[in-house]
Design an enzyme around this catalytic site. Structure first.
Site, PDB file in Angstrom:
ATOM      1  N   GLY A 258      19.202  36.541  35.345  1.00  0.00           N
ATOM      2  CA  GLY A 258      20.449  37.573  35.452  1.00  0.00           C
ATOM      3  C   GLY A 258      21.798  36.738  35.913  1.00  0.00           C
ATOM      4  O   GLY A 258      21.171  36.122  37.592  1.00  0.00           O
ATOM      5  N   PRO A 260      23.717  37.702  39.411  1.00  0.00           N
ATOM      6  CA  PRO A 260      23.526  37.889  40.955  1.00  0.00           C
ATOM      7  C   PRO A 260      23.896  39.687  41.463  1.00  0.00           C
ATOM      8  O   PRO A 260      24.932  40.147  40.440  1.00  0.00           O
ATOM      9  CB  PRO A 260      24.414  36.996  42.008  1.00  0.00           C
ATOM     10  CG  PRO A 260      24.420  35.723  40.912  1.00  0.00           C
ATOM     11  CD  PRO A 260      24.395  36.078  39.368  1.00  0.00           C
ATOM     12  N   THR A 262      22.283  41.679  39.900  1.00  0.00           N
ATOM     13  CA  THR A 262      21.976  42.784  39.222  1.00  0.00           C
ATOM     14  C   THR A 262      20.325  43.465  39.440  1.00  0.00           C
ATOM     15  O   THR A 262      20.062  44.472  38.523  1.00  0.00           O
ATOM     16  CB  THR A 262      21.726  42.053  37.538  1.00  0.00           C
ATOM     17  OG1 THR A 262      21.093  41.267  38.032  1.00  0.00           O
ATOM     18  CG2 THR A 262      22.918  41.456  37.051  1.00  0.00           C
ATOM     19  N   GLY A 263      19.916  42.976  39.720  1.00  0.00           N
ATOM     20  CA  GLY A 263      18.631  44.039  40.418  1.00  0.00           C
ATOM     21  C   GLY A 263      17.045  43.561  39.823  1.00  0.00           C
ATOM     22  O   GLY A 263      16.016  43.633  40.236  1.00  0.00           O
ATOM     23  N   LYS A 264      16.991  41.690  39.789  1.00  0.00           N
ATOM     24  CA  LYS A 264      15.994  41.119  39.471  1.00  0.00           C
ATOM     25  C   LYS A 264      14.993  41.521  40.989  1.00  0.00           C
ATOM     26  O   LYS A 264      13.480  41.557  40.517  1.00  0.00           O
ATOM     27  CB  LYS A 264      16.928  39.687  39.578  1.00  0.00           C
ATOM     28  CG  LYS A 264      17.412  39.718  38.745  1.00  0.00           C
ATOM     29  CD  LYS A 264      17.557  37.707  38.154  1.00  0.00           C
ATOM     30  CE  LYS A 264      18.177  37.447  39.479  1.00  0.00           C
ATOM     31  NZ  LYS A 264      19.561  37.659  39.841  1.00  0.00           N
ATOM     32  N   HIS A 481      57.945  41.466  38.641  1.00  0.00           N
ATOM     33  CA  HIS A 481      56.569  40.529  38.111  1.00  0.00           C
ATOM     34  C   HIS A 481      55.601  40.960  37.616  1.00  0.00           C
ATOM     35  O   HIS A 481      55.182  41.324  36.599  1.00  0.00           O
ATOM     36  CB  HIS A 481      56.189  39.696  39.290  1.00  0.00           C
ATOM     37  CG  HIS A 481      55.343  38.466  38.760  1.00  0.00           C
ATOM     38  ND1 HIS A 481      55.031  37.148  38.526  1.00  0.00           N
ATOM     39  CD2 HIS A 481      53.568  39.434  38.390  1.00  0.00           C
ATOM     40  CE1 HIS A 481      53.344  37.004  38.091  1.00  0.00           C
ATOM     41  NE2 HIS A 481      53.201  37.652  38.496  1.00  0.00           N
ATOM     42  N   GLU A 482      55.176  42.374  38.654  1.00  0.00           N
ATOM     43  CA  GLU A 482      54.457  43.325  38.301  1.00  0.00           C
ATOM     44  C   GLU A 482      54.666  44.514  37.725  1.00  0.00           C
ATOM     45  O   GLU A 482      54.257  44.099  36.520  1.00  0.00           O
ATOM     46  CB  GLU A 482      54.209  44.146  39.760  1.00  0.00           C
ATOM     47  CG  GLU A 482      53.572  43.512  40.802  1.00  0.00           C
ATOM     48  CD  GLU A 482      52.219  42.639  40.334  1.00  0.00           C
ATOM     49  OE1 GLU A 482      51.401  42.748  39.214  1.00  0.00           O
ATOM     50  OE2 GLU A 482      51.822  42.000  41.139  1.00  0.00           O
ATOM     51  N   HIS A 485      54.054  42.279  33.935  1.00  0.00           N
ATOM     52  CA  HIS A 485      52.930  42.886  33.987  1.00  0.00           C
ATOM     53  C   HIS A 485      52.169  43.958  33.209  1.00  0.00           C
ATOM     54  O   HIS A 485      52.193  44.237  31.772  1.00  0.00           O
ATOM     55  CB  HIS A 485      51.948  42.157  34.820  1.00  0.00           C
ATOM     56  CG  HIS A 485      51.282  40.629  35.100  1.00  0.00           C
ATOM     57  ND1 HIS A 485      50.746  39.752  34.504  1.00  0.00           N
ATOM     58  CD2 HIS A 485      51.983  40.021  35.991  1.00  0.00           C
ATOM     59  CE1 HIS A 485      51.203  39.188  34.804  1.00  0.00           C
ATOM     60  NE2 HIS A 485      51.366  38.841  36.417  1.00  0.00           N
ATOM     61  N   ASP A 556      47.558  34.126  37.542  1.00  0.00           N
ATOM     62  CA  ASP A 556      48.196  33.760  35.812  1.00  0.00           C
ATOM     63  C   ASP A 556      47.430  32.831  35.598  1.00  0.00           C
ATOM     64  O   ASP A 556      46.884  33.019  34.479  1.00  0.00           O
ATOM     65  CB  ASP A 556      49.791  34.376  36.161  1.00  0.00           C
ATOM     66  CG  ASP A 556      49.967  35.867  36.491  1.00  0.00           C
ATOM     67  OD1 ASP A 556      49.023  36.664  37.272  1.00  0.00           O
ATOM     68  OD2 ASP A 556      51.041  35.513  36.946  1.00  0.00           O
TER      69      ASP A 556
END
Length: 675
Positions: A258, A260, A262-264, A481-482, A485, A556
């Site tokens: 899985g 990094p 994720t709880g292994k 610019h924002e 978007h 972008d």
């Protein structure tokens, strides 16, 4: 939640187990420096106990007037020391008992273990034996008639023990000490505290009844499918008869794969807490050493210990450190030591003399680079995929991590789960910790909802830079610019729904638009095109408003290029190239210097990628020209307030036409976009 709570075979809470402290190890480990200390003590003791005492030192004049002439001297023993002669004087018993000058402090005298007489006093004369003989002859020239003159007995004395120690023992001890010091430095503490004699021993940590792990499956939120798989392994070790009666065999190993965080490793710790069998835990790098053969030796020692304590479980974290495919890096020179370690591991897991009732658990986030022989059935029989948590699992993880926090109100964990799409379990734990730090920084007495939202912004976007100097013209360019978007994403059906847009600098970005995309299992071309168009909205807005573009769209362009290349070369979504992919899941292409397609195909790929990007760029320009007045209005409000939310966009654009479709899926990644 109680850390000591165990579960029975049905997964229900069972009897509470007490914390059993780890018993101290019996005896002490051998240390080579003890031998050195014993040798030195023996030499000092020999010098102290077996060296004769020379008595009290007097001058020659005192010796002559008070001892020699009165006739108290029994004998004189002299020996040469460098440039002078040392003479030890033995006094006869009668004079020794009568005169006070010969009485000594017994507490300060040396220990005489033999019965031989010792000298009472001694004096030193410069020169050689001939000089001492001349002095004695001169002093006794006027002795009465009939009295015999006293002469001295010359001896050749040296200290053979000290000489032997200085010439042989001390250099050897220094050489051995220097050698062990260098081995400690080069070995990096290998083999149990750096002892060179145990460098080939396994470095695995053993957890058994004497050293319990308090983490159980109850402490692992989410990961229900993965927990079911590993719980079956634990249950097999506890109740093997239930499976063997039906003809089943114990699995050899399970590989946790899985992303990094994720709880292994946490899942492996829960197995250690649940299993009532010995549990060996170590990392793949613990096998690696600079000495040849050490890795294979540690593998053999590990399985020997495991076999002695079977049934048991071995957990190897980050197994890709030793499990990489063999023969892939022949161009740069292979690491034979690592391959020997892997070969020994393959033999121990399923070789001619297979270990029974020893299960291997391993974890990695690079399963694509592992050797195929390691992944075959009979070694790792199961590959358990530990995926990123969905919205329900994120809620469960939040409930675990906010429990120890001092909260000002009852936090809505479902809301927090929706605000953190794409976050792993480790990321969520970081969000909770960061929220507590932000609350403390603001001198709050408790953590509230806004602290969690600020923590998400901090982790995804970076630290807010309030002192960054931005000119008015640059601030307007960033706002345009924002706003571009936000406008394009609001007008497109399959673009990710906007959460907020800001022109406050964070990290390396001057502004950001925050989205909450759907978690899709499959993605269609028109959905990807809408996302690409929304991403190009920032540069398109600059073109529409200023008729020029800037360098602010770097992230972008990087994102759009990756999406377009994936559509053309990976997913086979391009009509001109057709249903073909150049993706290699085995990772073999990483080691090839040639491309899997011709030069003509490469030219076609470049043209199609450029056509995709330019097409969505022109599409974004058309949308913004049609809604230029709303774009300007949004940019002006953004300059004034610096941060706008979804409600502010509804005031300008009205309700989003695709709101129902946008809310039908679960949230996905929050994507910051650089200005």
């Amino acid at each position: 939640m109680n850390d000591n709570q165990n579960t029975n075979e049905n997964g229900k809470p069972g009897k509470k187990l007490p914390n059993i402290p780890k018993k101290p190890q019996k005896g002490s480990k051998f240390n080579i420096f003890w031998v050195y200390a014993a040798i030195i003590i023996a030499i000092v003791a020999a010098q102290f106990f077996f060296t004769s005492d020379s008595g009290k030192k007097v001058t020659y004049e005192t010796f002559e007037s008070q001892m020699l002439l009165p006739g108290d001297v029994d004998k004189i023993v002299a020996y040469q020391t460098e440039d002078l002669v040392k003479a030890e004087v033995y006094i006869n018993k009668d004079s020794l008992a009568k005169k006070a000058i010969y009485k000594t402090d017994k507490s300060k005298s040396a220990i005489n273990l033999s019965n031989t007489p010792t000298p009472t006093v001694y004096f030193e004369v410069g020169g050689k034996f001939s000089d001492l003989a001349a002095k004695l002859k001169e002093s006794q020239a006027s002795l009465p008639a009939g009295r015999k003159a006293i002469s001295f007995q010359a001896e050749n004395r040296s200290n053979p023990l000290a000489s032997w120690f200085l010439s042989i023992i001390l250099p050897v001890l220094l050489l051995i000490g220097f050698w062990i010091f260098m081995m400690r430095r080069m070995g990096g503490g290998a083999g149990g505290g750096g002892q060179i004699f145990s460098i080939g021993k396994s470095k695995a940590t053993l957890f058994d009844k004497e050293s319990q792990v308090n983490i159980t499956f109850n402490d692992v939120a989410g990961l229900e499918e993965a927990k079911t798989e590993v719980m079956e392994i634990v249950d097999f070790l506890k109740n093997p008869k239930k499976y063997t009666d039906l003809g089943g065999k114990i699995p050899k190993g399970a590989l946790l794969v899985g992303s990094p965080g994720t709880g292994k490793t946490l899942l492996a710790k829960a197995v250690a807490g649940e299993a009532q069998v010995p549990f060996f835990s170590l990392s793949g790098s613990d096998f690696v050493e600079m000495f040849v053969g050490v890795g294979a030796s540690r593998v053999r020692d590990l399985f020997k210990q495991a076999k002695d304590k079977s049934p048991c479980i071995i957990f190897i974290d980050e197994i890709d450190a030793i499990g990489r495919a063999r023969g892939k890096n022949g161009v740069m020179g292979g690491n034979d030591e690592r391959e020997n370690t892997l070969n020994q591991l393959l033999v121990e897991m399923d070789g001619f003399g297979t270990n029974t009732h020893v299960i291997i658990l391993a974890a990695t986030n690079r399963a694509d680079v592992l050797d195929k022989a390691l992944l075959r059935a009979g070694r790792f029989d199961r590959q358990i995929y530990v995926d990123l948590p969905d919205v329900i699992e994120r809620k469960q993880i939040f409930e675990v991590h906010i429990t120890p926090l001092k909260k000002s109100e009852e936090l809505d964990t479902e809301f927090l789960a929706k605000q953190t799409p794409g976050f792993s379990g480790a990321d969520i734990a970081n969000v909770c910790n960061e929220a507590a730090l932000i609350a403390a920084r603001k001198n709050k007495t408790a953590v509230d909802k806004q602290d969690f939202l600020d923590a998400v912004d901090r982790i995804v976007g970076g630290l807010e830079k309030k002192n960054k100097i931005i000119t008015p013209s640059e601030k307007r360019a960033i706002a345009i610019h924002e706003a571009g978007h936000a406008t394009v994403s609001w007008l497109l059906e399959h673009a990710a729904p906007l959460v907020k847009v800001t022109i406050v600098p964070r990290g390396q970005s001057l502004g950001a638009a925050w989205y909450l995309p759907e978690e899709r299992l499959i993605v269609r071309p028109h959905q990807m095109l809408d996302e690409m168009c929304a991403t190009m909205g920032g540069r398109a807005a600059e073109k529409v408003m200023f008729d020029t573009i800037s360098t602010g769209a770097l992230s972008d362009l990087e994102k759009v290029n990756k999406q377009a290349r994936a559509m053309v070369t990976i997913y086979g979504l391009n009509e001109k190239l057709g249903n073909i992919t150049y993706y290699d899941s085995s990772g073999q292409n990483e080691y090839n210097f040639s491309k899997p397609y011709s030069e003509d195909t490469a030219l076609t790929i470049d043209r199609e990628i450029s056509a995709l990007i330019e097409g969505q760029y022109q599409r974004a320009i058309s949308l913004l020209q049609e809604n230029k007045d709303k774009l300007i209005q949004l940019a002006d409000i953004l300059i004034e307030k610096e941060v706008l939310f979804k409600d502010d966009l509804e005031v300008i654009f009205g309700k989003r036409l695709f709101e129902a479709q946008g809310e039908s899926g679960t949230p996905g990644h929050i994507t910051p976009v650089e200005a």
